[in-house]
Design a protein around this motif. Structure first.
Motif, PDB file in Angstrom:
ATOM      1  N   HIS A   1     -50.836  59.621  17.877  1.00 12.36           N
ATOM      2  CA  HIS A   1     -51.565  60.761  17.314  1.00 12.36           C
ATOM      3  C   HIS A   1     -50.615  61.877  16.925  1.00 12.36           C
ATOM      4  O   HIS A   1     -50.705  62.455  15.848  1.00 12.36           O
TER       5      HIS A   1
ATOM      6  N   ARG B   1     -51.071  56.084  22.829  1.00 10.07           N
ATOM      7  CA  ARG B   1     -52.054  56.603  21.867  1.00 10.07           C
ATOM      8  C   ARG B   1     -51.750  58.059  21.533  1.00 10.07           C
ATOM      9  O   ARG B   1     -51.819  58.489  20.384  1.00 10.07           O
ATOM     10  N   GLN B   2     -51.425  58.808  22.576  1.00 12.85           N
ATOM     11  CA  GLN B   2     -51.093  60.215  22.398  1.00 12.85           C
ATOM     12  C   GLN B   2     -49.907  60.365  21.449  1.00 12.85           C
ATOM     13  O   GLN B   2     -49.915  61.195  20.557  1.00 12.85           O
TER      14      GLN B   2
ATOM     15  N   TRP C   1     -50.008  63.419  13.191  1.00  9.46           N
ATOM     16  CA  TRP C   1     -50.244  64.852  12.980  1.00  9.46           C
ATOM     17  C   TRP C   1     -48.993  65.531  12.418  1.00  9.46           C
ATOM     18  O   TRP C   1     -49.080  66.336  11.497  1.00  9.46           O
TER      19      TRP C   1
ATOM     20  N   LEU D   1     -48.213  69.631   4.631  1.00  5.54           N
ATOM     21  CA  LEU D   1     -48.847  70.903   4.279  1.00  5.54           C
ATOM     22  C   LEU D   1     -47.835  72.047   4.284  1.00  5.54           C
ATOM     23  O   LEU D   1     -47.845  72.916   3.410  1.00  5.54           O
TER      24      LEU D   1
ATOM     25  N   GLU E   1     -39.161  72.715  13.744  1.00  4.00           N
ATOM     26  CA  GLU E   1     -39.629  72.452  15.118  1.00  4.00           C
ATOM     27  C   GLU E   1     -40.510  71.211  15.159  1.00  4.00           C
ATOM     28  O   GLU E   1     -40.435  70.413  16.097  1.00  4.00           O
TER      29      GLU E   1
ATOM     30  N   ASP F   1     -49.161  74.732  24.918  1.00  7.54           N
ATOM     31  CA  ASP F   1     -48.157  74.364  23.940  1.00  7.54           C
ATOM     32  C   ASP F   1     -47.868  75.525  22.996  1.00  7.54           C
ATOM     33  O   ASP F   1     -48.691  75.900  22.171  1.00  7.54           O
TER      34      ASP F   1
ATOM     35  N   ARG G   1     -39.926  67.678  17.127  1.00  9.35           N
ATOM     36  CA  ARG G   1     -40.902  67.091  18.038  1.00  9.35           C
ATOM     37  C   ARG G   1     -41.228  65.661  17.629  1.00  9.35           C
ATOM     38  O   ARG G   1     -41.393  64.776  18.462  1.00  9.35           O
TER      39      ARG G   1
ATOM     40  N   GLU H   1     -48.794  64.965   8.722  1.00 10.43           N
ATOM     41  CA  GLU H   1     -49.740  65.800   7.982  1.00 10.43           C
ATOM     42  C   GLU H   1     -49.266  67.246   7.934  1.00 10.43           C
ATOM     43  O   GLU H   1     -49.342  67.918   6.908  1.00 10.43           O
ATOM     44  N   ALA H   2     -48.792  67.716   9.099  1.00 13.52           N
ATOM     45  CA  ALA H   2     -48.370  69.111   9.187  1.00 13.52           C
ATOM     46  C   ALA H   2     -47.180  69.373   8.268  1.00 13.52           C
ATOM     47  O   ALA H   2     -47.143  70.373   7.544  1.00 13.52           O
TER      48      ALA H   2
ATOM     49  N   LEU I   1     -46.105  75.634  20.417  1.00 15.67           N
ATOM     50  CA  LEU I   1     -46.039  75.329  18.995  1.00 15.67           C
ATOM     51  C   LEU I   1     -47.338  75.685  18.278  1.00 15.67           C
ATOM     52  O   LEU I   1     -47.321  76.223  17.166  1.00 15.67           O
ATOM     53  N   PHE I   2     -48.459  75.395  18.907  1.00 13.50           N
ATOM     54  CA  PHE I   2     -49.735  75.657  18.245  1.00 13.50           C
ATOM     55  C   PHE I   2     -50.027  77.144  18.168  1.00 13.50           C
ATOM     56  O   PHE I   2     -50.596  77.620  17.182  1.00 13.50           O
ATOM     57  N   VAL I   3     -49.625  77.859  19.203  1.00 14.19           N
ATOM     58  CA  VAL I   3     -49.765  79.316  19.153  1.00 14.19           C
ATOM     59  C   VAL I   3     -48.921  79.862  18.003  1.00 14.19           C
ATOM     60  O   VAL I   3     -49.356  80.721  17.245  1.00 14.19           O
ATOM     61  N   LYS I   4     -47.733  79.302  17.863  1.00 11.23           N
ATOM     62  CA  LYS I   4     -46.855  79.743  16.769  1.00 11.23           C
ATOM     63  C   LYS I   4     -47.463  79.466  15.402  1.00 11.23           C
ATOM     64  O   LYS I   4     -47.291  80.241  14.462  1.00 11.23           O
ATOM     65  N   LEU I   5     -48.154  78.354  15.303  1.00 12.15           N
ATOM     66  CA  LEU I   5     -48.762  78.005  14.010  1.00 12.15           C
ATOM     67  C   LEU I   5     -49.786  79.049  13.576  1.00 12.15           C
ATOM     68  O   LEU I   5     -49.995  79.256  12.376  1.00 12.15           O
TER      69      LEU I   5
END
Lengths: 182, 182
Positions: A163, A159-160, A167, A174, A114, A94, A118, A170-171, A96-100
């Motif tokens: 979640h 469930r995914q 998330w 922040l 982004e 993914d 999502r 929360e993101a 997106l997480f690398v970008k974070l």
DNA sequence: CGAATTTATGCAATTTATTGCATATTTATT
DNA sequence: AATAAATATGCAATAAATTGCATAAATTCG
């Protein structure tokens, strides 16, 4: 390779053409195994050559002929054996997480956008899943065995999604403290 | 290709050799982008040829030489640009869910065992994540900007893990009603 | 001392996946 | 009537990933 087994799994109940398979992969099974139509057609040829699937050309009035595939007894045995074998861990991929990991003041607003996008997509997907769940899986305990498995897969998707939504919230909260937009 | 950008991201703070990168990918970044050492070495060559990374051979007393890579200014610019571009949706690939579509009496116990195994793995991973979180990210609001991004990625891993655990429990409960072991 | 493991890098072959195109027919739209 | 869209299948080129092997030096374990 597991694409072949995903295809055979899709053919457990219905016989299907490559085109129909490609569309089926876009919904239910596609959540857990994505494939393009080019891949599917190629794989279908291989599986037919192996004797795990059988082809039948269906002439259609008004539309191009279609080639419908069905699981053969040999294919069924191979599929059963695969189910009993070991699973390989899933590979996360993914962007997106690398970008974070690259978060900075000047890109915080972009990343927030982004994430919002999502979140939106996931909302829509969840809406669909919940609809399917209510319609077909309202009382899991009474389902026939195989359907229970499908239900569990659907539940994993739900469930995914839940979640992911929480998330995202929360993101975004922040990121709002980082964002320096004027 | 995003592997190249994942590698550059890993090199944002530290310079690293291919070997070290491969290990780093097994932990933090590896959750979101998995790569083998063969892939990494190949990609490092390409990136160095492009001028996005610079190599430096470090002779080591007692150990084989290592080739340490650092992000160049050009590479940094390219990485920044990538972050601002669009993300592609992640591709799910998980055997286990495909297998669940094949659920039957005679394989329920096997699938339950696989799910239990996955639960165990996830527990261990979560334990590690929570440790990292408590040690380095106890108070997210006070972190420097970039670290906030890393924290969000970690949090996604944690939330994901929690979701997986609770799904495993639900799945095992339902499978117990199917299992026909004597 | 010898065997196994860890550190460190890489090639080659194969399998998977993606991208871009090509074809052919029917139905719906403008 | 022309255009677009949906149905239906496929080839070819490239890119990405995996598998298997190879090398080489140091350290650690029994």
């Amino acid at each position: 390779m597991a694409l072949s087994h995903a295809i055979m799994t899709a053919l457990l109940e219905d016989t299907m053409s490559g085109y129909e398979l490609a569309k089926a992969f876009d919904v239910s099974l596609g959540l857990f195994w994505r494939a393009s139509h080019q891949q599917i057609y190629q794989e279908l040829h291989k599986l037919a050559a192996k004797g795990w699937l059988q082809q039948e050309t269906v002439p259609q009035a008004g539309k191009p002929n279609k080639i419908v595939y069905a699981l053969t007894p040999v294919g069924h045995v191979a599929l059963e054996a695969w189910v009993l074998g070991g699973s390989r861990v899933q590979e996360g991929k993914d962007d997106l997480f690398v970008k974070l990991y690259n978060l900075a003041e000047h890109n915080a607003s972009h990343l927030a956008a982004e994430i919002e996008q999502r979140r939106e997509q996931m909302m829509q997907r969840l809406y669909l899943y919940e609809k399917i769940r209510r319609r077909h899986y309202a009382d899991p305990a009474t389902l026939p065995v195989r359907r229970k498995g499908v239900y569990l897969a659907l539940l994993a998707g739900i469930r995914q999604g839940e979640h992911t939504l929480s998330w995202c919230d929360e993101a975004l909260a922040l990121l709002a403290t980082v964002d320096q937009r004027p």
